[in-house]
Design a protein around this motif. Structure first.
Motif, PDB file in Angstrom:
ATOM      1  N   PRO A  35      49.794  42.367  26.955  1.00 23.73           N
ATOM      2  CA  PRO A  35      49.807  42.987  28.285  1.00 23.73           C
ATOM      3  C   PRO A  35      48.417  43.513  28.659  1.00 23.73           C
ATOM      4  O   PRO A  35      47.658  43.974  27.810  1.00 23.73           O
ATOM      5  CB  PRO A  35      50.800  44.133  28.130  1.00 23.73           C
ATOM      6  N   GLY A  36      48.121  43.415  29.958  1.00 18.59           N
ATOM      7  CA  GLY A  36      46.827  43.883  30.445  1.00 18.59           C
ATOM      8  C   GLY A  36      45.805  42.771  30.626  1.00 18.59           C
ATOM      9  O   GLY A  36      44.676  43.029  31.017  1.00 18.59           O
ATOM     10  N   TRP A  37      46.199  41.529  30.336  1.00 18.08           N
ATOM     11  CA  TRP A  37      45.319  40.372  30.511  1.00 18.08           C
ATOM     12  C   TRP A  37      45.927  39.464  31.568  1.00 18.08           C
ATOM     13  O   TRP A  37      47.132  39.314  31.654  1.00 18.08           O
ATOM     14  CB  TRP A  37      45.143  39.622  29.187  1.00 18.08           C
ATOM     15  N   ILE A  38      45.050  38.845  32.371  1.00 16.33           N
ATOM     16  CA  ILE A  38      45.503  37.974  33.448  1.00 16.33           C
ATOM     17  C   ILE A  38      44.756  36.646  33.395  1.00 16.33           C
ATOM     18  O   ILE A  38      43.549  36.616  33.092  1.00 16.33           O
ATOM     19  CB  ILE A  38      45.322  38.659  34.829  1.00 16.33           C
ATOM     20  N   ARG A  39      45.468  35.566  33.652  1.00 11.44           N
ATOM     21  CA  ARG A  39      44.844  34.234  33.688  1.00 11.44           C
ATOM     22  C   ARG A  39      43.902  34.207  34.885  1.00 11.44           C
ATOM     23  O   ARG A  39      44.288  34.524  36.018  1.00 11.44           O
ATOM     24  CB  ARG A  39      45.921  33.161  33.822  1.00 11.44           C
ATOM     25  N   THR A  40      42.657  33.840  34.644  1.00  7.37           N
ATOM     26  CA  THR A  40      41.599  33.954  35.648  1.00  7.37           C
ATOM     27  C   THR A  40      40.787  32.673  35.701  1.00  7.37           C
ATOM     28  O   THR A  40      40.465  32.094  34.670  1.00  7.37           O
ATOM     29  CB  THR A  40      40.673  35.144  35.283  1.00  7.37           C
ATOM     30  N   ARG A  41      40.448  32.251  36.919  1.00  7.26           N
ATOM     31  CA  ARG A  41      39.589  31.076  37.099  1.00  7.26           C
ATOM     32  C   ARG A  41      38.348  31.510  37.866  1.00  7.26           C
ATOM     33  O   ARG A  41      38.434  32.177  38.896  1.00  7.26           O
ATOM     34  CB  ARG A  41      40.320  29.963  37.838  1.00  7.26           C
ATOM     35  N   THR A  42      37.201  31.106  37.366  1.00  6.82           N
ATOM     36  CA  THR A  42      35.930  31.433  38.001  1.00  6.82           C
ATOM     37  C   THR A  42      35.555  30.353  39.015  1.00  6.82           C
ATOM     38  O   THR A  42      36.189  29.292  39.063  1.00  6.82           O
ATOM     39  CB  THR A  42      34.819  31.569  36.941  1.00  6.82           C
ATOM     40  N   GLU A  43      34.536  30.615  39.813  1.00  6.56           N
ATOM     41  CA  GLU A  43      34.115  29.660  40.851  1.00  6.56           C
ATOM     42  C   GLU A  43      33.732  28.298  40.287  1.00  6.56           C
ATOM     43  O   GLU A  43      33.877  27.287  40.963  1.00  6.56           O
ATOM     44  CB  GLU A  43      32.923  30.227  41.640  1.00  6.56           C
ATOM     45  N   ASP A  44      33.239  28.266  39.022  1.00  4.17           N
ATOM     46  CA  ASP A  44      32.852  26.982  38.431  1.00  4.17           C
ATOM     47  C   ASP A  44      34.049  26.219  37.866  1.00  4.17           C
ATOM     48  O   ASP A  44      33.892  25.153  37.274  1.00  4.17           O
ATOM     49  CB  ASP A  44      31.778  27.178  37.363  1.00  4.17           C
ATOM     50  N   GLY A  45      35.256  26.757  38.042  1.00  6.45           N
ATOM     51  CA  GLY A  45      36.468  26.074  37.607  1.00  6.45           C
ATOM     52  C   GLY A  45      36.903  26.400  36.195  1.00  6.45           C
ATOM     53  O   GLY A  45      37.951  25.928  35.747  1.00  6.45           O
ATOM     54  N   ASN A  46      36.131  27.193  35.477  1.00  5.89           N
ATOM     55  CA  ASN A  46      36.510  27.557  34.117  1.00  5.89           C
ATOM     56  C   ASN A  46      37.660  28.565  34.178  1.00  5.89           C
ATOM     57  O   ASN A  46      37.698  29.430  35.049  1.00  5.89           O
ATOM     58  CB  ASN A  46      35.307  28.141  33.371  1.00  5.89           C
ATOM     59  N   GLU A  47      38.584  28.452  33.227  1.00  3.87           N
ATOM     60  CA  GLU A  47      39.773  29.288  33.255  1.00  3.87           C
ATOM     61  C   GLU A  47      40.006  29.923  31.896  1.00  3.87           C
ATOM     62  O   GLU A  47      39.748  29.318  30.856  1.00  3.87           O
ATOM     63  CB  GLU A  47      40.981  28.418  33.630  1.00  3.87           C
ATOM     64  N   GLY A  48      40.486  31.161  31.902  1.00  2.00           N
ATOM     65  CA  GLY A  48      40.795  31.869  30.664  1.00  2.00           C
ATOM     66  C   GLY A  48      41.401  33.219  30.979  1.00  2.00           C
ATOM     67  O   GLY A  48      41.789  33.501  32.111  1.00  2.00           O
ATOM     68  N   TRP A  49      41.473  34.079  29.952  1.00  2.93           N
ATOM     69  CA  TRP A  49      42.067  35.402  30.097  1.00  2.93           C
ATOM     70  C   TRP A  49      41.001  36.453  30.338  1.00  2.93           C
ATOM     71  O   TRP A  49      39.938  36.413  29.731  1.00  2.93           O
ATOM     72  CB  TRP A  49      42.869  35.764  28.849  1.00  2.93           C
ATOM     73  N   ALA A  50      41.327  37.414  31.203  1.00  2.65           N
ATOM     74  CA  ALA A  50      40.412  38.523  31.496  1.00  2.65           C
ATOM     75  C   ALA A  50      41.231  39.808  31.612  1.00  2.65           C
ATOM     76  O   ALA A  50      42.398  39.772  32.004  1.00  2.65           O
ATOM     77  CB  ALA A  50      39.647  38.263  32.798  1.00  2.65           C
ATOM     78  N   PRO A  51      40.621  40.941  31.286  1.00  4.37           N
ATOM     79  CA  PRO A  51      41.329  42.216  31.416  1.00  4.37           C
ATOM     80  C   PRO A  51      41.573  42.553  32.890  1.00  4.37           C
ATOM     81  O   PRO A  51      40.667  42.421  33.719  1.00  4.37           O
ATOM     82  CB  PRO A  51      40.373  43.238  30.797  1.00  4.37           C
ATOM     83  N   VAL A  52      42.789  42.994  33.192  1.00  5.01           N
ATOM     84  CA  VAL A  52      43.097  43.358  34.579  1.00  5.01           C
ATOM     85  C   VAL A  52      42.209  44.498  35.062  1.00  5.01           C
ATOM     86  O   VAL A  52      41.908  44.593  36.251  1.00  5.01           O
ATOM     87  CB  VAL A  52      44.589  43.719  34.760  1.00  5.01           C
ATOM     88  N   GLN A  53      41.741  45.341  34.136  1.00  7.11           N
ATOM     89  CA  GLN A  53      40.892  46.478  34.507  1.00  7.11           C
ATOM     90  C   GLN A  53      39.525  46.030  35.042  1.00  7.11           C
ATOM     91  O   GLN A  53      38.834  46.799  35.696  1.00  7.11           O
ATOM     92  CB  GLN A  53      40.654  47.396  33.299  1.00  7.11           C
ATOM     93  N   TYR A  54      39.127  44.808  34.768  1.00 10.44           N
ATOM     94  CA  TYR A  54      37.810  44.308  35.173  1.00 10.44           C
ATOM     95  C   TYR A  54      37.842  43.588  36.516  1.00 10.44           C
ATOM     96  O   TYR A  54      36.842  43.025  36.951  1.00 10.44           O
ATOM     97  CB  TYR A  54      37.258  43.352  34.117  1.00 10.44           C
ATOM     98  N   ILE A  55      39.011  43.596  37.174  1.00 12.68           N
ATOM     99  CA  ILE A  55      39.182  42.837  38.410  1.00 12.68           C
ATOM    100  C   ILE A  55      39.821  43.717  39.481  1.00 12.68           C
ATOM    101  O   ILE A  55      40.816  44.402  39.222  1.00 12.68           O
ATOM    102  CB  ILE A  55      40.077  41.602  38.167  1.00 12.68           C
ATOM    103  N   ASP A  56      39.259  43.676  40.673  1.00  5.93           N
ATOM    104  CA  ASP A  56      39.870  44.316  41.840  1.00  5.93           C
ATOM    105  C   ASP A  56      40.616  43.226  42.598  1.00  5.93           C
ATOM    106  O   ASP A  56      39.997  42.288  43.110  1.00  5.93           O
ATOM    107  CB  ASP A  56      38.806  44.957  42.731  1.00  5.93           C
ATOM    108  N   ARG A  57      41.953  43.336  42.639  1.00  7.85           N
ATOM    109  CA  ARG A  57      42.757  42.333  43.337  1.00  7.85           C
ATOM    110  C   ARG A  57      42.666  42.524  44.835  1.00  7.85           C
ATOM    111  O   ARG A  57      42.613  43.645  45.338  1.00  7.85           O
ATOM    112  CB  ARG A  57      44.211  42.440  42.914  1.00  7.85           C
ATOM    113  N   ASP A  58      42.658  41.403  45.543  1.00  8.32           N
ATOM    114  CA  ASP A  58      42.682  41.412  46.997  1.00  8.32           C
ATOM    115  C   ASP A  58      44.045  41.937  47.445  1.00  8.32           C
ATOM    116  O   ASP A  58      45.087  41.431  47.017  1.00  8.32           O
ATOM    117  CB  ASP A  58      42.458  39.988  47.518  1.00  8.32           C
ATOM    118  N   GLU A  59      44.057  42.947  48.281  1.00  9.02           N
ATOM    119  CA  GLU A  59      45.319  43.556  48.716  1.00  9.02           C
ATOM    120  C   GLU A  59      46.189  42.592  49.519  1.00  9.02           C
ATOM    121  O   GLU A  59      47.415  42.648  49.447  1.00  9.02           O
ATOM    122  CB  GLU A  59      45.049  44.827  49.514  1.00  9.02           C
TER     123      GLU A  59
END
Length: 115
Positions: A35-59
């Protein structure tokens, strides 16, 4: 804090994602194992897990977000008996440094306190 590896860990991600503060991100499912990790894709298309605390979600669009800090998903490959120095802890993972000076993530449940 020093810890000793009691269960080897090998990364499943040979090309770990990384992003910098301010980078736009595409967001997917939350991790059910850690828990606390989210599947994330960067602009270059790479995908992996990142901490939710490091991301501000678009409302308005929860599948988009912006990085609020620099991040690398690099995981340390460890062997039983390795000694690591813990730099920080987040969501059941340690950011640690091995004896060679390499920094990366390891699951907390694969190490024990150094005694």
């Amino acid at each position: 804090m020093k810890v000793i590896v009691n269960q080897a860990h090998v990364s499943n991600y040979p090309n770990p994602i990384r992003f910098n503060k301010g980078d736009p991100l595409m967001l997917g499912a939350l991790d059910t194992e850690y828990p606390g990790w989210i599947r994330t894709r960067t602009e270059d298309g790479n995908e992996g897990w990142a901490p939710v605390q490091y991301i501000d979600r678009d409302e308005l669009n929860q599948s988009q977000g912006t990085a609020n800090t620099d991040y690398s998903a690099f995981e340390l490959n460890t062997r039983q008996g390795d000694t690591l120095t813990v730099l920080s802890e987040l969501n059941d993972w340690y950011r640690a440094c091995n004896e060679d000076g390499t920094e990366g993530w390891v699951p907390v449940n694969t190490v024990v306190p150094f005694s």
